[in-house]
Design an enzyme around this catalytic site. Structure first.
Site, PDB file in Angstrom:
ATOM      1  N   HIS A  72       5.046 111.791  28.520  1.00  0.00           N
ATOM      2  CA  HIS A  72       5.672 110.553  28.986  1.00  0.00           C
ATOM      3  C   HIS A  72       6.167 109.661  27.848  1.00  0.00           C
ATOM      4  CE1 HIS A  72       4.123 111.901  32.792  1.00  0.00           C
ATOM      5  NE2 HIS A  72       4.597 110.859  33.441  1.00  0.00           N
TER       6      HIS A  72
ATOM      7  N   HIS B 171       9.683 108.796  28.839  1.00  0.00           N
ATOM      8  CA  HIS B 171      10.137 107.451  29.212  1.00  0.00           C
ATOM      9  C   HIS B 171      11.333 107.023  28.372  1.00  0.00           C
ATOM     10  CE1 HIS B 171       6.025 106.213  31.074  1.00  0.00           C
ATOM     11  NE2 HIS B 171       6.883 106.600  32.005  1.00  0.00           N
TER      12      HIS B 171
ATOM     13  N   ARG C  51      -7.852 108.279  30.570  1.00  0.00           N
ATOM     14  CA  ARG C  51      -6.701 108.207  31.487  1.00  0.00           C
ATOM     15  C   ARG C  51      -5.392 108.301  30.712  1.00  0.00           C
ATOM     16  NH1 ARG C  51      -6.188 104.712  37.141  1.00  0.00           N
ATOM     17  NH2 ARG C  51      -4.162 105.575  37.685  1.00  0.00           N
TER      18      ARG C  51
ATOM     19  N   ARG D 166      -5.747  88.026  49.598  1.00  0.00           N
ATOM     20  CA  ARG D 166      -6.564  88.381  48.424  1.00  0.00           C
ATOM     21  C   ARG D 166      -7.145  89.792  48.481  1.00  0.00           C
ATOM     22  NH1 ARG D 166      -8.263  82.936  48.666  1.00  0.00           N
ATOM     23  NH2 ARG D 166      -7.165  81.749  47.060  1.00  0.00           N
TER      24      ARG D 166
ATOM     25  N   GLU E  97       4.563 116.906  36.971  1.00  0.00           N
ATOM     26  CA  GLU E  97       3.239 116.300  36.787  1.00  0.00           C
ATOM     27  C   GLU E  97       2.139 117.374  36.919  1.00  0.00           C
ATOM     28  OE1 GLU E  97       3.336 113.269  35.724  1.00  0.00           O
ATOM     29  OE2 GLU E  97       5.215 112.465  36.531  1.00  0.00           O
TER      30      GLU E  97
ATOM     31  N   ASN F 263      -0.686 110.603  30.144  1.00  0.00           N
ATOM     32  CA  ASN F 263       0.610 110.196  29.604  1.00  0.00           C
ATOM     33  C   ASN F 263       1.299 111.329  28.839  1.00  0.00           C
ATOM     34  OD1 ASN F 263       2.153 107.898  29.836  1.00  0.00           O
ATOM     35  ND2 ASN F 263       1.780 107.302  27.712  1.00  0.00           N
TER      36      ASN F 263
ATOM     37  N   GLU G 197      -7.888 102.780  32.358  1.00  0.00           N
ATOM     38  CA  GLU G 197      -7.236 103.196  31.119  1.00  0.00           C
ATOM     39  C   GLU G 197      -7.837 102.479  29.916  1.00  0.00           C
ATOM     40  OE1 GLU G 197      -3.207 104.049  32.241  1.00  0.00           O
ATOM     41  OE2 GLU G 197      -2.575 103.728  30.172  1.00  0.00           O
TER      42      GLU G 197
ATOM     43  N   LYS H 292      -6.761 114.772  38.560  1.00  0.00           N
ATOM     44  CA  LYS H 292      -6.487 113.334  38.472  1.00  0.00           C
ATOM     45  C   LYS H 292      -7.736 112.546  38.850  1.00  0.00           C
ATOM     46  CE  LYS H 292      -3.747 109.475  38.681  1.00  0.00           C
ATOM     47  NZ  LYS H 292      -2.500 108.823  38.980  1.00  0.00           N
TER      48      LYS H 292
ATOM     49  N   HIS I 191      12.721 111.652  36.649  1.00  0.00           N
ATOM     50  CA  HIS I 191      11.477 111.406  35.913  1.00  0.00           C
ATOM     51  C   HIS I 191      10.843 112.738  35.490  1.00  0.00           C
ATOM     52  CE1 HIS I 191       7.725 109.541  34.701  1.00  0.00           C
ATOM     53  NE2 HIS I 191       7.075 110.352  35.505  1.00  0.00           N
TER      54      HIS I 191
ATOM     55  N   LYS J  85      -3.359 102.533  40.922  1.00  0.00           N
ATOM     56  CA  LYS J  85      -2.327 101.687  40.292  1.00  0.00           C
ATOM     57  C   LYS J  85      -1.300 101.322  41.356  1.00  0.00           C
ATOM     58  CE  LYS J  85      -2.439 103.231  35.488  1.00  0.00           C
ATOM     59  NZ  LYS J  85      -1.651 103.855  34.392  1.00  0.00           N
TER      60      LYS J  85
END
Ligand SMILES: NC(=O)c1ccc[n+]([C@@H]2O[C@H](COP(=O)([O-])OP(=O)(O)OC[C@H]3O[C@@H](n4cnc5c(N)ncnc54)[C@H](O)[C@@H]3O)[C@@H](O)[C@H]2O)c1
Ligand SMILES: [Zn+2]
Length: 374
Positions: free
Chosen positions: A253, A257, A246, A125, A189, A250, A241, A231, A270, A147
């Site tokens: 992106h 994407h 946040r 956990r 990035e 993106n 987010e 960041k 990417h 994340k």
């Protein structure tokens, strides 16, 4: 060693990012602080494990810790539940058994950080973790912000958890072994951060492009510090987010994407896809009067300086579907970040500032994609 420390001020879960050339070879005492009963498990991919795993385990042992290393095959295709299950089985099978005070150390690029972090988030956990990123992309993006997760057959990053590390230790000297294409990936990035938050960072990247592409330790140290600060500032105010802040990360992106997906993740990295997405978003912003054509041209020049594409033709290997406006638009509508059929775009408002827009029309997207093709 001349180290830079940057706080990530998330309420109740704050931590520090330390950046220093040679840090991997001195990480023992820093890691030991987070392993109260002297037990650590390093999770890495096999390629990074071969390069740096021994060094990190030796450092942990030198600091008096018991250290095990678990690895998995390198590559995004192994960022999946099978790898997670395998790592979890091996972790829980270690003898003597791990306990809640065992520290997980993730070592590697964004894949090792995401999988290792997800193991840390869920084993018993939740175990404390420290990230030791070794790609530029992980240094400036993936290692900070909590994340974690794996890809699912239905899409990337669909299974996961937020789990902030206890610390992040970044050694820019580890970039010396990174293939230049991977450095370029991370630089996308960095350009993203510059456009949304810091115009002077754009200048820094442009002025130092050659040194950065050569993985100069001092320049990479500065680059990483400036990007981590951006960041960290974003995740400190919007960890999950929820406030929109946040979401600015993106930038590039939305279309990026779609390009990656349409290409079937072949013929475009990417970072390259995000670079195309940033160029398209700049074109949309220019069309709306949010960005001057001169500013958009500057972004294109910085992208070119770090070997990133600004037009489809810069990527000869790009499959035809990935330049098809109808295909891309359909994919954008089905992106997990689209809400109720509305495509959300981060658009720059001048250089160093950006906002989220949910009213970008199909015609605007089509015009921007024509510019990428033109
Ligand atoms: N968690 C987040 O917030 C976040 C943010 C951005 C991206 N990501 C994830 O990060 C992943 C991409 O990360 P990546 O680009 O670092 O890929 P990666 O982890 O697959 O690393 C790229 C390749 O470089 C190798 N490598 C790593 N460090 C090396 C070094 N120092 N020297 C030589 N080889 C080295 C790896 O073995 C791998 O083959 C994606 O899965 C993406 O979803 C996560
Ligand atoms: Zn990205």
């Amino acid at each position: 060693m001349n180290a830079t420390r940057i706080p990530v001020d998330i309420p109740g879960r704050g931590y520090e990012v330390t950046i220093g050339g040679g840090l991997l070879g001195q990480a023992g005492p820093l890691l030991a602080r987070f392993a109260p009963t002297g037990r650590a498990v390093v999770i890495t991919d096999a390629a990074v494990g071969a390069l740096y795993g021994g060094k990190v385990v030796a450092e942990l042992e030198r600091a008096g810790l018991r250290a095990d290393l678990l690895d998995f095959p390198a590559g995004e295709k192994h960022k999946n539940l099978a790898t997670y299950v395998s790592l979890m089985g091996r972790l829980l099978g270690l003898a003597p058994a791990i306990d809640r005070s065992t520290l997980i150390v993730t070592l590697g690029g964004g894949v090792a950080g995401d999988v290792g972090g997800f193991v840390a988030a869920t084993a018993l956990r939740g175990l404390g973790s420290v990230n030791l990123p070794t790609t530029l992309l992980a240094d400036v993006d993936a290692a900070v912000g909590g994340k974690t997760g794996v890809d699912a057959p239905a899409g990337k990053n669909l299974i996961g958890a937020f789990h902030q590390p206890r610390a992040v230790l970044i050694d820019p000297a580890a970039l010396a072994t990174l293939p230049v294409a991977q450095l370029v990936n991370g630089l996308a990035e960095c350009v993203k951060h510059a456009v949304i938050a810091d115009e002077s960072l754009l200048e820094f990247i442009e002025a130092n492009a050659a040194g950065l592409l050569a993985a100069d330790v001092e320049l990479c140290h500065q680059l990483i510090a400036r990007n981590v600060a951006i960041k960290a500032g974003v995740v400190a105010v919007d960890e999950r987010e929820s406030s929109g802040r946040r979401e600015l990360l993106n930038f590039g992106h939305t279309i990026g994407h779609a390009v990656e997906t349409a290409a079937g993740y072949a013929g475009v990295s990417h970072g390259q896809a995000v670079a195309l997405g940033m160029s398209a978003a700049c074109a949309i912003a220019t069309g709306r009067g949010l960005l001057t054509p001169a500013a958009a041209a500057r972004v294109a020049a910085v992208l070119a300086a770090v070997k990133l594409p600004a037009r489809f033709d810069d990527l000869p290997g790009l499959p035809a579907a990935a330049r098809d406006a109808a295909v891309l638009r359909e994919l954008m509508l089905h992106d997990k970040k689209a809400r109720a059929g509305v495509v959300r775009f981060v658009l720059p408002r001048g250089l160093g500032s950006a906002a989220v827009f949910d009213d970008v029309t199909g015609a605007e997207i089509a015009r921007a994609l024509e510019k990428l093709a033109g």
